[in-house]
Design an enzyme around this catalytic site. Structure first.
Site, short mmCIF file in Angstrom:
data_model
loop_
_atom_site.label_atom_id
_atom_site.label_comp_id
_atom_site.label_asym_id
_atom_site.label_seq_id
_atom_site.Cartn_x
_atom_site.Cartn_y
_atom_site.Cartn_z
N TYR A 226 0.32 -6.58 0.72
CA TYR A 226 0.16 -5.46 -0.43
C TYR A 226 0.79 -4.16 0.25
O TYR A 226 0.63 -3.76 1.50
CB TYR A 226 -1.42 -5.22 -0.65
CG TYR A 226 -1.88 -6.50 -1.39
CD1 TYR A 226 -1.72 -6.34 -2.75
CD2 TYR A 226 -2.56 -7.41 -0.87
CE1 TYR A 226 -2.31 -7.25 -3.55
CE2 TYR A 226 -2.98 -8.39 -1.66
CZ TYR A 226 -2.80 -8.63 -3.05
OH TYR A 226 -3.43 -9.57 -3.69
N GLU B 81 0.98 -13.05 -2.83
CA GLU B 81 0.33 -12.07 -3.52
C GLU B 81 1.03 -10.87 -2.77
O GLU B 81 1.13 -10.76 -1.62
CB GLU B 81 -1.12 -11.97 -2.84
CG GLU B 81 -2.01 -12.91 -3.40
CD GLU B 81 -3.40 -12.65 -3.15
OE1 GLU B 81 -3.93 -11.73 -2.99
OE2 GLU B 81 -4.25 -13.87 -3.22
N GLU C 291 -5.95 -14.30 -11.65
CA GLU C 291 -6.97 -14.66 -11.20
C GLU C 291 -8.28 -14.15 -12.02
O GLU C 291 -8.02 -13.46 -12.87
CB GLU C 291 -7.42 -13.75 -9.39
CG GLU C 291 -8.63 -14.24 -8.92
CD GLU C 291 -8.66 -13.58 -7.49
OE1 GLU C 291 -9.35 -13.97 -6.95
OE2 GLU C 291 -7.59 -12.93 -7.18
N ASN D 217 -7.20 -20.21 -0.09
CA ASN D 217 -6.49 -19.07 0.00
C ASN D 217 -7.45 -18.06 0.91
O ASN D 217 -8.36 -18.05 1.06
CB ASN D 217 -6.99 -18.44 -1.56
CG ASN D 217 -6.62 -16.76 -1.69
OD1 ASN D 217 -5.61 -16.36 -1.92
ND2 ASN D 217 -7.59 -16.09 -1.37
N GLU D 218 -6.49 -17.26 1.67
CA GLU D 218 -6.88 -16.38 2.59
C GLU D 218 -7.91 -16.86 3.59
O GLU D 218 -9.23 -16.38 3.59
CB GLU D 218 -7.23 -14.88 2.19
CG GLU D 218 -6.08 -14.28 1.51
CD GLU D 218 -6.73 -12.96 0.94
OE1 GLU D 218 -7.62 -12.52 1.01
OE2 GLU D 218 -5.49 -12.31 0.39
N GLN E 278 -1.35 -8.31 -10.04
CA GLN E 278 -1.29 -9.62 -10.84
C GLN E 278 -0.82 -9.35 -12.29
O GLN E 278 -0.21 -8.28 -12.50
CB GLN E 278 -2.87 -10.08 -10.73
CG GLN E 278 -3.44 -10.55 -9.49
CD GLN E 278 -4.76 -10.92 -9.82
OE1 GLN E 278 -5.43 -11.17 -10.72
NE2 GLN E 278 -5.51 -11.11 -8.65
#
Length: 508
Positions: A247, A304, A28, A175-176, A353
């Site tokens: 996460y 992610e 990103e 995204n999200e 990432q």
């Protein structure tokens, strides 16, 4: 003192194929991931090819990375692709409001990303702008990248120096959207995603694999809404896959996550327990999908995942730079074990990432320009033989457990296995911070001609690599003992505390 456990592996009963795309990566426009990580510019003294760091590319090629997701993340929904094409000196600047509120010059855009993917041998995964973009904008990006005749966007691509169309299979529709991608309710996003999907068309033989932006962690209602809105009037699906993000953030929330290198044993175990709960998320999202898609034709994508710690002291908070320890490596290893067990539904995963951000596999030292391979990098490298192999069932016996302060229990061993082309790979993690564990591998169904083991560990769970000490956590050959048994072949392996090992088998 060493604890003992036994693992039964049926080498002659392969299951689902472990897609190589479960070992995908994510880059990103965030901190020093792109600028200072992948991209140094054509005037840099750092060895590069057209501005892309050579050492970063060489290191990632050793991982055989299958795909790279770009340009975000939250950045994707404020990125307008036309600003990143054409002569660099003529590209407009933009504000990266999500990550550091900095001004970017759009030096790294579509052509640079596609060149990077070609250098890596990785397939591009493009996240389109739904939050602040338009249907037409994303549709024309597909045309620009993948159409090979004289259409308007293909002509524009040629004007910018690229004659041949690229192959770009993976497209994320936003995204999200529940958060930084628009603060949408699931029903609103489903309608919008259906509209976008309608105008994302296959061009010149390039087959689009459309990924609808899915849930935050355990929001199974979002997955349910996507699955309900999946079918078109002709019965075909609007999307090929749906995603979710998960996460590893131990404790009670996003505040007080702790430092990457300074933590006690209790926090170490809390982290590993949190990481292992990712498997529950995969299973429960899969259960929802099974109601609508029992044949598993729609893929689940975890695009992610990884640890998220407080940033390193002295760095910009919005750049999300953190160190990477043996603890992070074991977080990765238990994730991969879960991915292998759910390979019938989970088709892609992308660590967050790749360089200099969150649980990165590479760090570039800003003072020395040295490239650092993190402990997580080594787990990816050791697992390459799992790519596109078929998962093997592993049955564990006598696994020790650790009881945490809240009464939760953590299994101290994690294993998975796969087979391909008369070879097999077994991955083993000892999560015990202080004690060795012996594992007897009971290998059944096929004869083992040769075997060898490799080990990853450091002096402590906090051990990490730096420019000054690049091999504090490193891989070495590890002894194993062949043992005859009544069922086929046995291998005894001693796993030191907080270690990760792979056992490779040549099958006869």
């Amino acid at each position: 003192m060493s604890e003992s456990a036994r693992a039964v592996v049926d080498l002659d009963a392969p299951g689902a194929t472990i897609s190589r795309h479960l070992y995908g990566h994510f880059a990103e426009h965030l901190g020093r991931c792109i600028y200072g990580g992948f991209w140094v510019g054509e005037d840099s003294s750092v060895p590069h090819t057209h501005g892309i760091r050579n050492d970063v590319v060489e290191a990632l090629r050793r991982l055989d990375i299958p795909n790279l997701r770009w340009p975000g993340g939250c950045f994707a929904d404020e990125y307008h692709w036309r600003d990143g094409i054409g002569p660099r000196q003529e590209r407009p600047r933009m504000v990266n409001s999500h990550w550091g509120d900095i001004v970017e010059d759009n030096a790294f855009g579509t052509h640079e990303f596609m060149q990077l993917c070609e250098m890596l041998g990785a397939e591009p995964y493009v996240s389109g702008n739904v939050g602040s973009g338009t249907v037409q904008e994303m549709s024309q990006w597909v045309e620009y990248l993948t159409r090979d005749d004289d259409s308007p966007m293909a002509a524009l691509r040629r004007q910018n120096g690229r004659d041949e169309a690229w192959r770009v299979p993976f497209w994320g529709i936003g995204n999200e959207p529940w958060g930084c991608g628009g603060q949408l309710r699931p029903e609103a996003y489903v309608e919008l995603a259906r509209q976008y999907s309608t105008y994302l068309r296959d061009q010149s033989g390039n087959r689009l694999y459309k990924i609808a932006a899915g849930a935050d962690a355990g929001d199974y209602g979002w997955t349910d809404a996507l699955m309900k809105g999946m079918a078109r009037n002709d019965g075909k699906p609007f999307f090929d896959a749906i995603s979710f993000h998960q996460y590893t953030v131990p404790g009670k929330g996003w505040s007080g996550r702790g430092r990457a290198t300074e933590f006690d044993t209790a926090w170490y175990y809390e982290t590993l327990l949190t990481a292992k709960r990712t498997e529950e998320r995969i299973r429960r999202h899969s259960d929802v999908m099974d109601v609508y898609d029992p044949d598993k034709t729609i893929g689940l994508v975890l695009d992610e995942w990884g640890t998220w710690w407080d940033v390193e002291p002295g760095t910009v908070p919005g750049f999300l730079y953190q160190q990477n320890t043996m603890r992070d490596a074991l977080v990765a290893s238990v994730h991969f074990d879960a991915f292998h067990r759910h390979a019938d539904r989970l088709v892609m995963a992308n660590i967050a990432q790749t360089v200099n951000v969150l649980q990165s596999v590479l760090l570039t030292d800003p003072e020395t320009d040295e490239l650092i391979l993190t402990p997580t990098y080594h787990v990816f490298e050791m697992n390459r033989a799992h790519h596109d192999a078929r998962a093997l069932d592993v049955r564990m016996h006598g696994v020790g457990r650790r009881t945490l302060e809240d009464g939760s229990e953590l299994d101290l061993l994690s294993l998975s296995a796969s087979t391909k082309d008369d070879e097999a790979l077994i991955s083993l993690s000892n999560l015990d911070a202080t004690q060795s564990h012996e594992v007897m591998l009971d290998l059944r169904g096929r004869r083992v001609a040769r075997s060898a083991a490799r080990l990853l560990t450091g002096d402590t769970v906090q051990a990490h690599n730096t420019a000054a000490s690049p091999d504090a956590v490193d891989v070495r050959n590890h002894p194993i003992q062949d043992v005859a048994n009544d069922f086929g072949h046995g291998i005894r392996i001693e796993l030191p505390p907080h270690s990760y090992a792979t056992v490779s088998l040549q099958l006869a």
